[in-house]
Write a protein that holds these residues in place. Sequence first.
Motif, mmCIF file in Angstrom:
data_model
loop_
_atom_site.group_PDB
_atom_site.id
_atom_site.type_symbol
_atom_site.label_atom_id
_atom_site.label_comp_id
_atom_site.label_asym_id
_atom_site.label_seq_id
_atom_site.Cartn_x
_atom_site.Cartn_y
_atom_site.Cartn_z
ATOM 1 N N THR A 158 0.844 -1.184 0.000
ATOM 2 C CA THR A 158 0.000 0.000 0.000
ATOM 3 C C THR A 158 0.881 1.235 0.000
ATOM 4 N N LEU A 159 0.402 2.289 -0.652
ATOM 5 C CA LEU A 159 1.104 3.571 -0.679
ATOM 6 C C LEU A 159 0.160 4.635 -0.158
ATOM 7 N N ARG A 160 0.680 5.475 0.730
ATOM 8 C CA ARG A 160 -0.140 6.546 1.286
ATOM 9 C C ARG A 160 0.717 7.788 1.492
ATOM 10 N N VAL A 161 0.140 8.924 1.166
ATOM 11 C CA VAL A 161 0.772 10.201 1.462
ATOM 12 C C VAL A 161 0.454 10.517 2.918
ATOM 13 N N VAL A 162 1.457 10.967 3.670
ATOM 14 C CA VAL A 162 1.255 11.221 5.097
ATOM 15 C C VAL A 162 1.626 12.653 5.447
ATOM 16 N N LYS A 163 1.027 13.106 6.526
ATOM 17 C CA LYS A 163 1.416 14.398 7.088
ATOM 18 C C LYS A 163 2.619 14.145 7.988
ATOM 19 N N ASN A 164 3.686 14.858 7.731
ATOM 20 C CA ASN A 164 4.948 14.625 8.438
ATOM 21 C C ASN A 164 4.798 14.754 9.945
ATOM 22 N N ARG A 165 4.108 15.768 10.372
ATOM 23 C CA ARG A 165 3.961 16.002 11.819
ATOM 24 C C ARG A 165 3.259 14.828 12.492
ATOM 25 N N LEU A 166 2.206 14.313 11.853
ATOM 26 C CA LEU A 166 1.477 13.181 12.423
ATOM 27 C C LEU A 166 2.327 11.908 12.402
ATOM 28 N N ALA A 167 3.110 11.734 11.341
ATOM 29 C CA ALA A 167 3.983 10.559 11.261
ATOM 30 C C ALA A 167 5.032 10.610 12.367
ATOM 31 N N LYS A 168 5.584 11.777 12.617
ATOM 32 C CA LYS A 168 6.588 11.918 13.678
ATOM 33 C C LYS A 168 5.988 11.607 15.051
ATOM 34 N N ILE A 169 4.744 12.025 15.252
ATOM 35 C CA ILE A 169 4.067 11.710 16.518
ATOM 36 C C ILE A 169 3.859 10.207 16.642
ATOM 37 N N ALA A 170 3.463 9.566 15.542
ATOM 38 C CA ALA A 170 3.223 8.119 15.548
ATOM 39 C C ALA A 170 4.511 7.332 15.793
ATOM 40 N N LEU A 171 5.652 7.893 15.438
ATOM 41 C CA LEU A 171 6.937 7.208 15.612
ATOM 42 C C LEU A 171 7.497 7.336 17.023
ATOM 43 N N LYS A 172 6.983 8.279 17.808
ATOM 44 C CA LYS A 172 7.533 8.505 19.146
ATOM 45 C C LYS A 172 7.438 7.246 20.008
ATOM 46 N N GLY A 173 8.555 6.940 20.648
ATOM 47 C CA GLY A 173 8.600 5.799 21.553
ATOM 48 C C GLY A 173 8.763 4.462 20.865
ATOM 49 N N LYS A 174 8.873 4.444 19.554
ATOM 50 C CA LYS A 174 9.034 3.195 18.804
ATOM 51 C C LYS A 174 10.526 2.926 18.602
ATOM 52 N N PRO A 175 10.906 1.668 18.366
ATOM 53 C CA PRO A 175 12.318 1.350 18.152
ATOM 54 C C PRO A 175 12.902 2.043 16.911
ATOM 55 N N PHE A 176 12.043 2.384 15.964
ATOM 56 C CA PHE A 176 12.473 3.011 14.716
ATOM 57 C C PHE A 176 12.199 4.512 14.717
ATOM 58 N N GLU A 177 12.171 5.106 15.899
ATOM 59 C CA GLU A 177 11.866 6.528 16.049
ATOM 60 C C GLU A 177 12.850 7.412 15.275
ATOM 61 N N GLY A 178 14.066 6.942 15.070
ATOM 62 C CA GLY A 178 15.072 7.707 14.332
ATOM 63 C C GLY A 178 14.686 7.989 12.894
ATOM 64 N N ALA A 179 13.727 7.248 12.359
ATOM 65 C CA ALA A 179 13.275 7.477 10.980
ATOM 66 C C ALA A 179 12.500 8.785 10.855
ATOM 67 N N ALA A 180 12.141 9.387 11.980
ATOM 68 C CA ALA A 180 11.386 10.644 11.955
ATOM 69 C C ALA A 180 12.159 11.745 11.233
ATOM 70 N N ASP A 181 13.486 11.653 11.206
ATOM 71 C CA ASP A 181 14.302 12.653 10.514
ATOM 72 C C ASP A 181 14.027 12.687 9.012
ATOM 73 N N HIS A 182 13.543 11.591 8.454
ATOM 74 C CA HIS A 182 13.271 11.506 7.015
ATOM 75 C C HIS A 182 11.964 12.203 6.618
ATOM 76 N N PHE A 183 11.128 12.510 7.587
ATOM 77 C CA PHE A 183 9.831 13.109 7.277
ATOM 78 C C PHE A 183 9.957 14.623 7.128
ATOM 79 N N THR A 184 10.486 15.043 5.989
ATOM 80 C CA THR A 184 10.553 16.461 5.631
ATOM 81 C C THR A 184 10.130 16.591 4.181
ATOM 82 N N GLY A 185 9.370 17.614 3.886
ATOM 83 C CA GLY A 185 8.865 17.778 2.534
ATOM 84 C C GLY A 185 7.729 16.814 2.265
ATOM 85 N N PRO A 186 7.304 16.714 1.016
ATOM 86 C CA PRO A 186 6.214 15.787 0.687
ATOM 87 C C PRO A 186 6.696 14.334 0.747
ATOM 88 N N VAL A 187 6.155 13.563 1.677
ATOM 89 C CA VAL A 187 6.601 12.183 1.896
ATOM 90 C C VAL A 187 5.419 11.228 1.773
#
Length: 171
Positions: free
Chosen positions: A49-78
């Motif tokens: 599946t492919l989905r366009v996401v809002k970066n801010r919401l994705a960063k919130i969803a990543l908080k506290g997860k083992p892969f939280e470091g991926a939040a740095d990639h959420f800039t611009g249209p992702v």
Amino acid sequence: MDRSQKEIAVKELEEIFDGAGSVVLAEYSGMTVAEMTELRADMRERGATLRVVKNRLAKIALKGKPFEGAADHFTGPVAIAWAEDMISAPKVAVKYAEDSKVFNIIGGFMGEEIFDPAGVEALSKLPSREELIGMAAQRLLSQATNIASALLSPAQGLSGAIAAIEEKADA
């Protein structure tokens, strides 16, 4: 989007991130609607599946997860691509990115591992679940054939010896 819709969107993203075999992150700026539709169809065909996401919401969803470091990639249209297995989404995304000038893979994650574009490409080159099942079935069949021929070999030798003895007795 009001607060309750944002909370629902964050919960959906958390479920996606937790349940996905792997997640691919890509920039899609400049893609036409037709190109995006084609990519989504390719993804769906492979169980991804492919989905366009809002970066801010994705960063919130990543908080506290083992892969939280991926939040740095959420800039611009992702856009994110994911599937239950770990190979489908990277395979389709990498193949599409090779042919497209406007769809660029920026990273991804799987379990606790965070990948750069080269890591996602390496992941895409692994055999899919179906290919692994096919390889295992092929090996099992070849082993079964070898066992059958080994079991039949003494019987064929014995029947040859009996035939030779019978010919000598007749002569």
